[in-house]
Design a protein around this motif. Structure first.
Motif, PDB file in Angstrom:
ATOM      1  N   ALA A 295       0.824  -1.206   0.000  1.00  0.00           N
ATOM      2  CA  ALA A 295       0.000   0.000   0.000  1.00  0.00           C
ATOM      3  C   ALA A 295       0.861   1.261   0.000  1.00  0.00           C
ATOM      4  O   ALA A 295       0.568   2.240  -0.695  1.00  0.00           O
ATOM      5  CB  ALA A 295      -0.937  -0.026   1.212  1.00  0.00           C
ATOM      6  N   GLN A 296       1.946   1.201   0.801  1.00  0.00           N
ATOM      7  CA  GLN A 296       2.830   2.365   0.869  1.00  0.00           C
ATOM      8  C   GLN A 296       3.519   2.609  -0.473  1.00  0.00           C
ATOM      9  O   GLN A 296       3.603   3.743  -0.954  1.00  0.00           O
ATOM     10  CB  GLN A 296       3.876   2.156   1.975  1.00  0.00           C
ATOM     11  N   GLU A 297       3.996   1.542  -1.099  1.00  0.00           N
ATOM     12  CA  GLU A 297       4.657   1.693  -2.391  1.00  0.00           C
ATOM     13  C   GLU A 297       3.692   2.192  -3.459  1.00  0.00           C
ATOM     14  O   GLU A 297       4.057   3.008  -4.316  1.00  0.00           O
ATOM     15  CB  GLU A 297       5.277   0.365  -2.807  1.00  0.00           C
ATOM     16  N   THR A 298       2.447   1.693  -3.392  1.00  0.00           N
ATOM     17  CA  THR A 298       1.458   2.155  -4.367  1.00  0.00           C
ATOM     18  C   THR A 298       1.200   3.651  -4.221  1.00  0.00           C
ATOM     19  O   THR A 298       1.172   4.403  -5.213  1.00  0.00           O
ATOM     20  CB  THR A 298       0.144   1.382  -4.185  1.00  0.00           C
ATOM     21  N   GLN A 299       1.022   4.097  -2.986  1.00  0.00           N
ATOM     22  CA  GLN A 299       0.796   5.524  -2.764  1.00  0.00           C
ATOM     23  C   GLN A 299       2.020   6.349  -3.158  1.00  0.00           C
ATOM     24  O   GLN A 299       1.891   7.414  -3.786  1.00  0.00           O
ATOM     25  CB  GLN A 299       0.437   5.785  -1.300  1.00  0.00           C
ATOM     26  N   ASP A 300       3.214   5.839  -2.818  1.00  0.00           N
ATOM     27  CA  ASP A 300       4.435   6.577  -3.176  1.00  0.00           C
ATOM     28  C   ASP A 300       4.586   6.688  -4.692  1.00  0.00           C
ATOM     29  O   ASP A 300       4.998   7.738  -5.215  1.00  0.00           O
ATOM     30  CB  ASP A 300       5.661   5.875  -2.580  1.00  0.00           C
TER      31      ASP A 300
ATOM     32  N   LEU B  87       2.174   9.357  -5.884  1.00  0.00           N
ATOM     33  CA  LEU B  87       2.676  10.689  -5.520  1.00  0.00           C
ATOM     34  C   LEU B  87       3.856  11.073  -6.400  1.00  0.00           C
ATOM     35  O   LEU B  87       3.965  12.230  -6.862  1.00  0.00           O
ATOM     36  CB  LEU B  87       3.071  10.713  -4.044  1.00  0.00           C
ATOM     37  N   ALA B  88       4.775  10.144  -6.625  1.00  0.00           N
ATOM     38  CA  ALA B  88       5.942  10.444  -7.457  1.00  0.00           C
ATOM     39  C   ALA B  88       5.528  10.762  -8.881  1.00  0.00           C
ATOM     40  O   ALA B  88       6.051  11.691  -9.527  1.00  0.00           O
ATOM     41  CB  ALA B  88       6.910   9.269  -7.425  1.00  0.00           C
ATOM     42  N   ALA B  89       4.554   9.969  -9.414  1.00  0.00           N
ATOM     43  CA  ALA B  89       4.085  10.232 -10.780  1.00  0.00           C
ATOM     44  C   ALA B  89       3.447  11.612 -10.881  1.00  0.00           C
ATOM     45  O   ALA B  89       3.627  12.340 -11.886  1.00  0.00           O
ATOM     46  CB  ALA B  89       3.093   9.153 -11.189  1.00  0.00           C
TER      47      ALA B  89
END
Length: 458
Positions: A41-46, A49-51
């Motif tokens: 979940a954290q990687e998906t949100q990151d 956000l990065a995109a």
């Protein structure tokens, strides 16, 4: 039978160990799943956000020494569509602020071209920030354009809480399934032990064959020890049976010879005091002979009741034969034995034991009857079975003794003057019970004792 000193059963110990292992595995599974889902979940949100930050950075243009940014709509709207969270952004050029939320926390821990992530608290809410920057040439001077995009974590925390519940359910389900499998495994593991126990317990007392059923290799030493014990026990029982047979011959024969010599001596003795002494000696010999004989009979009954012979016994013929064998005894005492009724009856059992039981009952009746008395024997059959009834005209049973007279060495209070060992009725009772029947003691209305041997039909 002595109760063994038992501890926790193997099944319980194995089940506890398997359940403990399942519980530990379930907890570890919950922790691992929680950690993995949280990381995903954290990687998906990151990544989102990065995109978003990179898309804003990609829209920057340098024209005539000025930098312009055409903020793309999709850069922030993608955050709302994905997680329905609040989004924030900040655009800075070097140390100057260009657009967005000026007080949005910024990160100084990145290099050109890298994207950094951090968690912070903004406006009273937990947020996740992605920041990236790129170098631009403005008026022949290198300047860094920094874009920060943030998003609240409320939705993600709710999602993680839901995932946590799912993980907990999976962990509990895993434990429940493991518990069921643990019980099946524990039962399957100890099944050979139960099979061995049932195989041995189904055997009769005299069945001392070696255990030949296949067993797991771990149980082989136990089975070998058990077979060795059975072999030794078989030898011991065989020696005991041989001893009883030999003792019966070696005890009874010398006592009979001594009694004969004593009777011859009694005829030659003239003095009354000497004759009295010889009579007491004959009485002692009779008592010893009877006691020894009945002790040996009882030992024989004990051995044979453990492994009854299965032969068809005609009880009416057995009664005639036993009465005829005792004829010298009751003729000597001038007692009559009348066979009143003999219904035809058959029983499957041990002929030797049945004859021993009847012999002891008749012998008791003769022993406690005086000269001129009558003993009546009958065999009657009805719907419930058949009964052998032996009635005498002796002193009868003391009413207070009838509950204990079937026990070993128990004699009535009115039988002290008669030679006996207290084993005759015990032998009869054990033989009849071994054939599924009962012995009933009572007194006749006109005086004398009545013993009934009752057997079930079929």
């Amino acid at each position: 039978m002595t109760t063994p000193n038992t501890r926790t059963s193997i099944r319980q110990r194995l089940l506890i160990m398997l359940l403990f292992s399942s519980a530990v595995t379930g907890v570890l599974l919950y922790i691992v799943m929680q950690s993995v889902f949280q990381q995903i979940a954290q990687e998906t949100q990151d990544n989102i956000l990065a995109a978003s930050a990179i898309s804003i950075l990609d829209s920057a243009r340098v024209s005539q020494g000025d930098i312009s940014i055409d903020l793309p709509y999709s850069a922030l709207s993608m955050l709302d569509r994905v997680t329905d969270e609040r989004a924030f952004y900040a655009i800075r050029l070097q140390e100057g602020f260009l657009s967005g939320y000026e007080d949005l926390p910024r990160s100084n821990d990145f290099t050109d071209g890298d994207t950094t992530f951090q968690s912070a608290v903004y406006l009273g809410q937990e947020i996740r920030i992605a920041a990236t920057r790129r170098s631009f040439s403005i008026d022949n001077t290198q300047a860094f354009l920094e874009v920060s995009v943030a998003q609240t974590l409320t939705g993600m925390n709710l999602t993680l809480a839901r995932i946590s519940r799912i993980s907990l359910g999976i962990g509990v389900g895993f434990f429940a399934l493991s518990a069921i499998m643990a019980m099946v495994i524990a039962q399957s593991t100890i099944r050979p032990l139960h099979s061995l126990t049932e195989s041995v317990s189904r055997r009769g007392p005299s069945d001392l064959r070696s255990v030949a059923a296949p067993v797991p290799s771990e149980m082989a030493p136990l089975v070998m020890s058990l077979n060795s014990l059975m072999t030794r026990l078989q030898k011991s029982l065989s020696r005991s049976e041989d001893f009883i047979a030999e003792a019966a011959h070696r005890v009874r024969t010398p006592l009979a010879i001594v009694r004969t010599q004593a009777e011859i001596t009694l005829r030659r003795v003239e003095k009354e005091e000497n004759r009295h002494a010889v009579r007491e000696m004959i009485r002692a010999i009779d008592e010893s002979s009877r006691t020894a004989g009945q002790l040996l009979d009882h030992a024989m009954v004990t051995f044979r009741t453990d492994n009854l012979s299965s032969e068809t016994v005609h009880l009416h013929e057995l009664i005639d034969e036993t009465v005829e064998r005792l004829r010298p005894v009751y003729d000597l005492k001038e007692i009559s034995v009348n066979v009143l009724q003999l219904d035809r009856a058959e029983i499957v059992g041990d002929r030797i034991l049945l004859q021993s039981a009847l012999h002891n009952v008749l012998d008791n009746a003769i022993k406690y009857s005086s000269g001129g008395k009558v003993i009546e024997v009958s065999l009657r059959r009805d719907m419930d079975g058949f009964q052998i009834k032996v009635s005498d005209s002796g002193p009868g049973f003391d009413e207070i003794d009838t509950d204990t007279l079937l026990e070993r060495f128990e004699r009535g209070t009115n039988a002290n003057s008669v030679v006996g060992s207290g084993l005759g009725l015990t032998i009869a009772d054990e033989v009849v019970r071994a054939h599924g029947g009962i012995v009933t003691l009572s007194n006749n209305s006109g005086g004398g004792a009545c013993v009934v041997l009752s057997f079930p039909s079929g």
